[in-house]
Scaffold this active site. Structure first.
Site, PDB file in Angstrom:
ATOM      1  N   ASP A 169      -8.750  -0.813   3.566  1.00 43.85           N
ATOM      2  CA  ASP A 169      -9.300   0.295   2.767  1.00 43.85           C
ATOM      3  C   ASP A 169     -10.756   0.020   2.407  1.00 43.85           C
ATOM      4  O   ASP A 169     -11.249  -1.123   2.514  1.00 43.85           O
ATOM      5  CB  ASP A 169      -8.447   0.440   1.491  1.00 43.85           C
ATOM      6  N   ASP A 229      -6.587  11.320   1.703  1.00 41.01           N
ATOM      7  CA  ASP A 229      -5.737  11.048   0.538  1.00 41.01           C
ATOM      8  C   ASP A 229      -5.005  12.305   0.116  1.00 41.01           C
ATOM      9  O   ASP A 229      -4.116  12.252  -0.727  1.00 41.01           O
ATOM     10  CB  ASP A 229      -6.583  10.533  -0.630  1.00 41.01           C
TER      11      ASP A 229
HETATM   12  C1  DGJ Z   1      -7.370   4.848  -1.333  1.00 39.71           C
HETATM   13  C2  DGJ Z   1      -6.435   5.107  -0.182  1.00 39.71           C
HETATM   14  O1  DGJ Z   1      -6.866   6.173   0.568  1.00 39.71           O
HETATM   15  C3  DGJ Z   1      -5.027   5.315  -0.728  1.00 39.71           C
HETATM   16  O2  DGJ Z   1      -4.152   5.640   0.314  1.00 39.71           O
HETATM   17  C4  DGJ Z   1      -4.598   4.076  -1.431  1.00 39.71           C
HETATM   18  O3  DGJ Z   1      -4.506   3.020  -0.506  1.00 39.71           O
HETATM   19  C5  DGJ Z   1      -5.577   3.736  -2.530  1.00 39.71           C
HETATM   20  N1  DGJ Z   1      -6.921   3.680  -2.048  1.00 39.71           N
HETATM   21  C6  DGJ Z   1      -5.226   2.431  -3.171  1.00 39.71           C
HETATM   22  O4  DGJ Z   1      -6.113   2.046  -4.118  1.00 39.71           O
END
Ligand code: DGJ
Length: 728
Positions: A464, A534
């Site tokens: 991430d 997301d």
């Molecule tokens: C952002 C990501 O896109 C989410 O899926 C998740 O992993 C969060 N970060 C976790 O902090």
């Protein structure tokens, strides 16, 4: 002296008559690129279009359609139009005047190449320009090597990858643009005189904002299956700029690293290689260009492009940071019972002195939180083994929080201004590590290396990245190199990723940057897939995924079934609709299965089994986008076909519902009109109540030209359909 005059006269003659300019052709099955070049002279783009044979090349001049634009226009001489490169020599001179010194046709391990070497007429500056066609695909590419043979440094003020002439006509452009939770928006517009500039400065999140891919039509409004279309995508991980520059009779696409505040100092004897611009041309509309990119990606542009992807459960929306051993064990048991193959533990598992319970701390402290996970990763791996699923883990290795042991021990590793307060991101405390610094590169490598060495059972990593560079200054780079920060950050991250991939060939790695913040072919050689957004609301995903499929293949597009009401939009949608949407990409789940009703579990189990059946068609087949969600018709639909079109999957969704509203028949453009297909409902809500198309046999000709009537199948608000067509 007389000899010099003679040579000069001869070169003038050659330049103006073009006598010595030879045509060099690179061809794929369906497309040809023709460059004309002569030693001691120039190199020009002549043609990029449907495949032509050598004997037809003369006709390009005859028909007066040759573009004859320099393959890499330079600044400082000649016309005032946009240039691919601007350099500044040690004496302050801003001009560059390149002459061809060598032309080679050659091959590398996956393509045929044309390599043209140029030299400046006055300064010891050399450029090699590459044109490539990838074997077995319809994708071409181009990039340059810039070499300083001088004793003193040269400044590169602009150093694009390409400046490609396109035919001026009734042009429209299509590109993707968006923001967090609304990535991949498709924007299509007429190309009027002037410039369309796709400039992105999101630094570490370049899939957000404006993307680095574009399509340009030559026959008006972009169509899915008809019309001539050019497509391009820049393989770069950082800031980019694409300029579509239109004048009355000329159209060019310039593409490369964004040159705003990015001057690069090329030291004596150094070579700078620009990112590659990939290009495709199709006479079958946007769909043809997309399919060319997808096929190329599975062969060359995506890690493990030849392997099918596992069906997974990710813990994020199910439990957020409340991870612990019993809950992880329960989720693994549940996904296994549903037929899933992999479980991924997301954020919240780490931090010793500062446990990661919120997003305000702990990034950088990649040690297991023993309170949450007393048995450590070993315990999780044991659970996964017990339940017969693979195990994956989340990390965000390029980052730190000001509340972390990493920050306490190495404040100098953080990008920051010496004399300004630190701007902090997510959680009010997130900061970015200085990837220009080799020590930081080693550290970031060691995070993955330690995890995978200690726990070789880890099959999947979610990588991430939730912050762009907020404090644009490196304590590692010298004062006169600060403008190189973004480029050197990208070189740093690429070096780390390459090291990881050299050592760990099999591990699956997901590319995530707060959702789709990094979706780009610059990253995908290292990553198996990307977290599309997301935003997991299936209705909005129809738009986001529609956009992404223009350039990226379904196999790479992580698409998860989440809870209803949705956590981002609060929309309520039937589970069937959510599955039918997620099944068009790499299927996964992103919820707490414990909270599902028995009938929901039963449906999920059947749908996962159905996805396994069609997985090769979705993940490796050809995509045909049928009805755009943007048209609000009121349905949207798409289909995938295997290579010989004997197996096809069609998805359709009701986006809006009014009584007696018109729905046009759905024309299945990608079927074989000479075949007959048996229709099978893949995801009936009740196993014994398939939809009214199930079991019917229909000829390809009918499906292609008369279509499917969906009035009775999509006869409720938010109804959806996933059917398989099997050739008889
Ligand atoms: C952002 C990501 O896109 C989410 O899926 C998740 O992993 C969060 N970060 C976790 O902090």
């Amino acid at each position: 002296m007389r000899k010099k005059v003679l040579l000069f006269a001869l070169s003038l003659l050659l330049t103006f008559t073009g006598v010595a300019a030879e045509n060099y052709v690179l061809s794929s099955n369906n497309t040809s690129l023709v460059i004309s070049a002569n030693k001691d002279g120039n190199a020009n783009y002549k043609y990029f279009g449907p495949r032509i044979e050598k004997s037809e090349i003369g006709g390009i001049d005859g028909a007066r359609i040759g573009t004859n634009q320099a393959t890499y226009p330079t600044f400082g001489l000649h016309s005032l139009s946009e240039k691919a490169i601007v350099t500044q020599m040690a004496d302050g001179n801003l001009s560059l005047d390149l002459t061809v010194t060598d032309i080679q046709q050659t091959t590398d391990d996956n393509g045929q190449l044309l390599v043209i070497t140029f030299k400046d007429k006055v300064y010891p500056f050399v450029m090699k320009q590459y044109f490539k066609v990838y074997n077995g695909t319809d994708v071409f590419s181009t990039w340059v090597d810039l070499e300083n043979q001088d004793k003193k440094a040269i400044s590169l003020l602009r150093y694009y990858s390409a400046c490609v002439p396109l035919q001026r006509g009734n042009n429209y452009s299509s590109h993707l643009e968006g923001y967090w939770a609304n990535e991949g928006g498709l924007y299509e517009q007429p190309v009027n005189n002037g410039q369309i500039v796709l400039s992105n400065k999101e630094q570490t999140c370049i899939g957000r904002g404006v993307s680095s891919s574009i399509m340009v039509t030559f026959d008006g409004v972009p169509q899915e299956s008809t019309g001539r279309v050019f497509g391009a995508s820049l393989r770069w991980t950082g800031n980019h700029k694409l300029i579509l520059n239109a004048r009355d009779n000329a159209l060019t696409l310039l593409a490369g690293i964004n040159d705003d505040a990015a001057t690069y100092t090329l030291e004596s004897k150094d070579v700078f290689t620009t990112p590659e611009l990939i290009m495709a041309y199709s006479t079958e509309g946007k769909g043809g260009v997309s399919r060319a990119f997808h096929r190329w990606a599975l062969k060359y542009g995506l890690m493990h492009g030849d392997k099918l992807r596992d069906i997974l459960l990710n813990s994020w929306e199910g439990v957020y940071m409340n991870v612990n051993q019993p809950v992880m064990d329960q989720m693994m048991a549940d996904i296994s019972a549903l037929g899933g193959e992999l479980f991924v533990m997301d954020d919240g598992w780490f931090g010793d002195k500062y446990p990661r319970d919120t997003d305000k701390s702990s990034l950088g402290d990649w040690v297991v939180n023993k309170k949450k996970l007393p048995e450590g990763i070993e315990g999780l791996v044991a659970s996964a083994k017990k339940h017969g699923v693979k195990f994956g883990i989340w990390i965000e290795p390029e980052m730190s929080n000001t509340k972390s042991e990493l920050f306490e021990n190495h404040p100098e590793w953080i990008l920051q201004h010496k004399n300004r307060p630190l701007t902090q991101g997510r959680g009010g405390t997130q900061v970015v590590l200085d990837l220009t610094n080799p020590k930081v590169q080693d550290y970031v490598f060691s995070i993955t290396d330690n995890l995978l060495t200690k726990h070789p059972e880890i099959a999947y990593i979610k990588w991430d990245n939730n912050a762009e560079i907020m404090n644009y200054n490196s304590l590692y780079l010298p004062a006169n190199r600060q403008q190189e920060l973004n480029v050197r950050y990208q070189m740093g991250i690429q070096k780390v990723l390459k090291r990881i991939r050299d050592k760990y060939k099999d591990v699956v790695i997901q590319l995530c940057a707060g959702g789709g913040g990094r979706v780009s072919y610059g990253f995908l050689p290292y990553f198996d897939e990307f977290w599309t957004s997301d935003n997991t609301d299936a209705m909005q995903r129809l738009f986001i995924q529609w956009g992404d499929t223009h350039f990226f293949p379904a196999k790479a597009m992580a698409s998860h079934v989440s809870a209803s009401p949705n956590h981002q939009t609060h929309r309520t949608l039937p589970l069937k609709f959510r599955f039918d949407v997620a099944m068009t990409g790499r299927l996964g789940m992103e919820l707490q299965p414990k909270d599902m009703k028995p009938e929901e579990k039963e449906f999920s189990k059947r749908s996962i089994a159905a996805y396994k059946e069609i997985r090769p068609i979705v993940q490796e087949g050809d995509l045909y986008r049928l009805v755009s969600p943007y048209e609000r018709k009121p349905i949207t639909a798409l289909m995938y076909a295997n290579a010989d079109k004997s197996k096809i999957v069609v998805f359709a969704y009701r986006m809006e519902y009014l009584h007696s509203q018109k729905i046009e028949p759905l024309l299945l453009t990608g079927v074989d009109e000479n075949k007959k297909y048996l229709i099978k409902d893949l995801t009936p809500w009740e196993a014994d109540k398939p939809n009214n198309l199930n079991g019917k046999t229909v000829s390809g000709k009918i499906l292609k030209y008369m279509g499917l009537g969906l009035g009775q199948t999509l006869n409720r608000p938010e109804s959806s359909m996933a059917i398989e067509l099997i050739a008889q």
